[in-house]
Design a protein around this motif. Structure first.
Motif, short mmCIF file in Angstrom:
data_model
loop_
_atom_site.label_atom_id
_atom_site.label_comp_id
_atom_site.label_asym_id
_atom_site.label_seq_id
_atom_site.Cartn_x
_atom_site.Cartn_y
_atom_site.Cartn_z
N LEU A 1 69.69 -52.54 97.46
CA LEU A 1 70.84 -52.44 96.54
C LEU A 1 72.11 -52.97 97.18
N ILE A 2 72.37 -52.53 98.40
CA ILE A 2 73.62 -52.90 99.06
C ILE A 2 73.64 -54.38 99.41
N HIS A 3 72.44 -54.96 99.62
CA HIS A 3 72.35 -56.39 99.94
C HIS A 3 72.78 -57.23 98.74
N HIS A 4 72.47 -56.76 97.54
CA HIS A 4 72.75 -57.56 96.35
C HIS A 4 74.04 -57.17 95.64
N ASN A 5 74.61 -56.03 95.99
CA ASN A 5 75.90 -55.66 95.39
C ASN A 5 76.58 -54.67 96.34
N SER A 6 77.11 -55.18 97.43
CA SER A 6 77.68 -54.33 98.48
C SER A 6 78.88 -53.54 98.00
N GLU A 7 79.65 -54.12 97.06
CA GLU A 7 80.84 -53.42 96.58
C GLU A 7 80.47 -52.17 95.77
N LYS A 8 79.52 -52.32 94.85
CA LYS A 8 79.11 -51.20 94.01
C LYS A 8 78.44 -50.10 94.82
N TRP A 9 77.63 -50.50 95.80
CA TRP A 9 76.83 -49.54 96.54
C TRP A 9 77.41 -49.22 97.92
N ASN A 10 78.71 -49.42 98.05
CA ASN A 10 79.39 -49.06 99.30
C ASN A 10 79.20 -47.57 99.59
N GLY A 11 78.89 -47.24 100.84
CA GLY A 11 78.60 -45.85 101.22
C GLY A 11 79.71 -44.87 100.90
N LYS A 12 80.95 -45.34 100.83
CA LYS A 12 82.06 -44.42 100.53
C LYS A 12 81.98 -43.89 99.10
N ASN A 13 81.16 -44.51 98.26
CA ASN A 13 81.01 -44.07 96.87
C ASN A 13 79.82 -43.11 96.68
N LEU A 14 79.16 -42.79 97.79
CA LEU A 14 77.98 -41.93 97.70
C LEU A 14 78.36 -40.45 97.64
N LEU A 15 77.77 -39.75 96.69
CA LEU A 15 77.92 -38.29 96.62
C LEU A 15 76.85 -37.68 97.54
N PHE B 1 71.89 -39.88 95.72
CA PHE B 1 70.67 -40.37 96.35
C PHE B 1 69.60 -40.74 95.32
N ASP B 2 69.52 -39.97 94.23
CA ASP B 2 68.52 -40.28 93.20
C ASP B 2 68.78 -41.63 92.55
N ASP B 3 70.06 -42.00 92.44
CA ASP B 3 70.41 -43.29 91.84
C ASP B 3 69.87 -44.46 92.66
N MET B 4 69.75 -44.26 93.97
CA MET B 4 69.29 -45.36 94.82
C MET B 4 67.92 -45.85 94.35
N LEU B 5 67.02 -44.94 94.04
CA LEU B 5 65.67 -45.31 93.64
C LEU B 5 65.63 -45.73 92.17
N VAL B 6 66.26 -44.96 91.31
CA VAL B 6 66.24 -45.26 89.87
C VAL B 6 66.87 -46.64 89.62
N GLN B 7 68.03 -46.88 90.24
CA GLN B 7 68.73 -48.14 89.99
C GLN B 7 68.05 -49.33 90.66
N CYS B 8 67.40 -49.08 91.79
CA CYS B 8 66.67 -50.18 92.43
C CYS B 8 65.48 -50.59 91.56
N TYR B 9 64.82 -49.60 90.98
CA TYR B 9 63.70 -49.91 90.08
C TYR B 9 64.20 -50.72 88.88
N GLU B 10 65.32 -50.28 88.29
CA GLU B 10 65.87 -50.99 87.14
C GLU B 10 66.26 -52.42 87.54
N MET B 11 66.86 -52.57 88.73
CA MET B 11 67.29 -53.89 89.20
C MET B 11 66.10 -54.84 89.32
N LEU B 12 65.01 -54.37 89.95
CA LEU B 12 63.84 -55.23 90.14
C LEU B 12 63.11 -55.50 88.84
N LYS B 13 63.08 -54.51 87.97
CA LYS B 13 62.38 -54.67 86.69
C LYS B 13 63.09 -55.66 85.78
N GLU B 14 64.42 -55.64 85.83
CA GLU B 14 65.21 -56.49 84.92
C GLU B 14 65.46 -57.88 85.50
N ASN B 15 65.32 -58.03 86.80
CA ASN B 15 65.61 -59.33 87.44
C ASN B 15 64.31 -59.88 88.03
#
Length: 758
Positions: free
Chosen positions: A232-246, A321-335
């Protein structure tokens, strides 16, 4: 010796009520029990292997007094005091003590309720099929392990039972692929469930590899979250910056509290931890808010908060943390282009602890591997114990249906545990319906067998375990070799307290809160604290909550206390704007509170519960925290502790000491000393000596699973049986299972999972 003097009266273990054994034992530690012959202090023995008795530490004196008791059966007790009650007992310092009799009186003794431990054995005969390992890459492997290591192409399920060498198979398989098959390390992904497991894999690979460090570093090893977060961070480092993690639950809880206020939901007693867990479950099982059908009113509220929580995160551009997996799946499925790029890189996928995989993890791995189907899962359906995270055994059970050309290899040899432990554990787990048929075979046998012992209650249970450990350590055992396992954190309360007062080194799970800081316990203790100190700010806060008053009332109380020059407790009598029915309740309760400090703690708790209306709070907050730990259970646990103390002040000192001790241990997790932990946390670990406590219906299996079974759902009951199986197979040589006769002040029944073996 069965008889001794206590406060000038003879007490006999043949007549003493079983419930008083623990208190007599503790009195003997203070030298309050004297020998009936020589009048010197003696100790009481409470252990697993021998029946309770009195003894002198000096063996010569012990023998002499024992002989004199036998030869002179005419030692008389002192005359009865006016404290006699009924025909059989009198009260003395909180004890129910039988009326004194001559030790030599010829009278048939009442049957002792102490029950001799029972050795349990599985029905499998002692016929060890010792396997001679062969060498592969310099690593010894049995036939089944070698087959799992060398089966490279196509889908593969390795059923790796407890102690079967799962980690050895995984690491050797990775080495074999790189060194023998010359597969590019960059094309291999090895996924674990914990960072610790990933580190262990890397260490083992480094120790056995002939490849350079550079080659090993190209192999992708990590947890699901670490691997897919990097994508995730490799393809969108701004969105997935660690400072935005809950990172922490308190951050999530703040969002939920804000939503509660906006939705006019009473937040002061809302189980936010349960809501956070439920939201995580929904996300890990890939359920969007629109797809969820709430099962009850609480889930309806949780669903509303789920929607609000996701909206708040979106608004603040945050993720969990749950978003990491859910969103990565969505990213790969859609792209599809991005998916093809990763599929071009990765050709082989190895998954550790395959039984713990949840739907989003499974779908991610299936998506990534569908171009080669080189998916290898290593796990054991009998160890699926994380349903609350979305894990389910179906991914193992249906593997052949999902991959018709899959190969399934069973590792049937247990290299960890003694034959009797393995055989007994096999017997327990064989009763589950939803499992792949298999049996582990031990590779060695010792002279010991698993033992069930039967303490009176939780307090005595803890004493028996501590004393048994001390006996073994005196004979040369190391404290690091011991573990005490329990179903829930609250189940470990008594054993933790006994370790605090013992000389044995121990450690508990990092970050575990004290039993006395639980919401319901704090609420009832507030009454006692205010009886001793009516200006206790923390207690008045909990007291206000228990009366269903607004938390803003606390500020009014503080101001009125100054204005009327009275205590915080009495200031409640002057608060305005409280409904009439609550004023009536306050006028009744407050004058009564001051008298609680003169009562015995157990009696005081009864007064608080029934006379002062705490039952109303219990009824409303009965499922406080989560459905696994009811508030009423907490109160019953507290009553068990209270019985040990003669006055409220001592009891409160004890609770304060335990809270401060647990705070001191927080953040100082280490691996030395006896390990105290839940069964869930013990998974993957092993110890020479294992004690499983609370093996009774209602604890293991938990009440929650029994209630579900009564409604026709046996899924949770089967998971409880898997929990016991996991706990049993942590033991290498010595397994002790405790089945107390009483739990939380009520009669208990030995676990239904064990009864067929007894």
């Amino acid at each position: 010796m069965n008889s001794a003097f206590f406060n000038g009266q003879i007490i006999s273990l043949l007549h003493l009520p079983r419930e008083d054994y623990q208190r007599v034992y503790e009195a003997s530690l203070k030298d309050d029990i004297a020998c009936a012959v020589c009048k010197h202090p003696i100790k009481m023995y409470l252990g697993i292997n021998k029946s309770p008795h009195f003894y002198h530490s000096n063996m010569e004196l012990n023998k002499k007094c024992q002989e004199q008791l036998i030869e002179t059966p005419t030692i008389k007790a002192q005359e009865m005091t006016e404290t006699e009650i009924g025909n059989d007992y009198y009260n003395e310092n909180g004890f129910r003590i039988p009326k004194s009799r001559s030790i030599g009186t010829v009278e048939k003794p009442k049957e002792s309720k102490w029950q001799k431990p029972i050795t349990i054995k599985g029905r499998a005969p002692v016929s060890l099929k010792i396997k001679t390992p062969s060498q592969l890459l310099g690593i010894p492997l049995d036939h089944e392990q070698k087959e799992a290591v060398t089966t490279i192409d196509g889908p593969l399920l390795v059923l790796a039972g407890a102690g079967s060498g799962k980690t050895r198979v995984l690491t050797t398989r990775a080495l074999y692929m790189m060194q023998e098959k010359e597969i590019d390390p960059k094309s291999i992904m090895l996924v674990t469930f914990t960072a610790k497991a990933a580190r262990e894999m890397k260490d083992r690979l480094a120790q056995n590899s002939k490849n350079s460090t550079v080659g090993l570093n190209q192999l992708v090893i990590g947890t699901f979250h670490s691997i897919f977060y990097k994508m995730l961070i490799h393809h969108n480092s701004e969105k997935w910056n660690g400072k935005n993690l809950l990172k922490w639950d308190w951050q999530k809880e703040n969002y939920l509290k804000q939503s509660c206020r906006e939705l006019s939901i009473d937040e002061k007693d809302f189980p936010f931890d349960q809501a956070i867990q439920q939201i995580g479950y929904w996300k890990n099982t890939m359920k969007t808010p629109g797809e969820i059908k709430p099962a009850d009113d609480w889930e309806e509220t949780a669903l509303t908060l789920f929607k609000e929580y996701e909206e708040q995160k979106r608004k603040h551009r945050q993720f969990d943390f749950d978003d990491m997996l859910v969103q990565c799946y969505e990213m790969l499925k859609e792209n599809s282009t991005l998916l093809e790029a990763y599929q071009k890189r990765f050709h082989y996928f190895l998954i550790d602890e395959f039984q713990d995989i949840n739907p989003v993890q499974y779908n991610l791995m299936k998506l990534l591997s569908r171009h080669t189907n080189n998916l290898c899962g290593v796990g054991d359906d009998d160890q699926t114990i994380y349903s609350f995270r979305g894990s389910e055994p179906s991914f193992i059970l249906n593997f052949k249906e999902e991959f018709p050309d899959a190969k399934i290899i069973s590792l049937s040899s247990n290299y960890r545990s003694d034959h009797h432990i393995v055989s007994t554990a096999n017997e327990v787990i064989s009763k589950n319906k939803k499992r792949l048929s298999k049996k582990m075979i031990a590779q060695y046998q010792s002279e010991t067998s698993p033992i069930c012992f039967f303490p009176y209650d939780e307090e005595e249970e803890a004493t028996l375990i501590i004393n048994d450990m001390k006996e073994k350590i005196e004979l040369g055992a190391n404290p690091d070799e011991f573990a005490v396992l329990y179903r829930t954190h609250t189940s470990g309360r008594a054993v933790f307290e006994r370790f605090v007062t013992s000389s044995l080194p121990f450690t508990i799970e990092k970050g575990q809160n004290s039993f006395y800081e639980r919401k319901m316990v704090r609420g009832v203790l507030a009454y006692l604290r205010l009886s001793v100190n009516p200006d206790d700010t923390d207690a008045i806060t909990d007291f206000i909550r228990a009366l269903f008053l607004k938390q803003s009332t606390l500020n009014d109380v503080k101001a009125l206390s100054i204005l009327h020059d009275c205590s915080l407790l009495d200031a409640l009598l002057h608060v305005k704007g409280i409904p009439a029915f609550q004023i009536s309740k306050i006028n009744k309760i407050i004058p009564r509170i001051s008298s609680l400090k003169t009562e015995k703690p157990a009696i005081a708790l009864g007064i608080i519960e029934k006379e002062l209306g705490f039952t109303d709070y219990l009824k409303k907050q009965g499922n406080e925290g989560n459905s696994m730990d009811r508030g009423s259970d907490d109160l019953n646990d507290l009553k068990v502790v209270a019985k040990k103390f003669l006055n409220v002040d001592e009891f409160l000192q004890h609770t304060n000491h335990m809270i401060s001790t647990q705070h001191a241990l927080k953040g100082h997790s280490h691996d030395t000393g006896v390990q105290l932990m839940t069964v869930h946390r013990a998974k993957g670990l092993e110890y020479k000596y294992v004690y499983i406590i609370g093996a009774v219906d209602g604890s293991l299996p938990h009440d929650f699973s029994l209630e579900s079974a009564r409604k026709g759902n046996y899924e949770f009951l089967e998971e409880e049986r898997r929990l016991l199986y996991v706990a049993m197979t942590r033991a290498k040589e010595h397994l002790y299972i405790s089945c107390p006769s009483n739990r939380r002040g009520r009669k208990a029944t030995t676990s239904r999972f064990l009864r067929p073996l007894l």
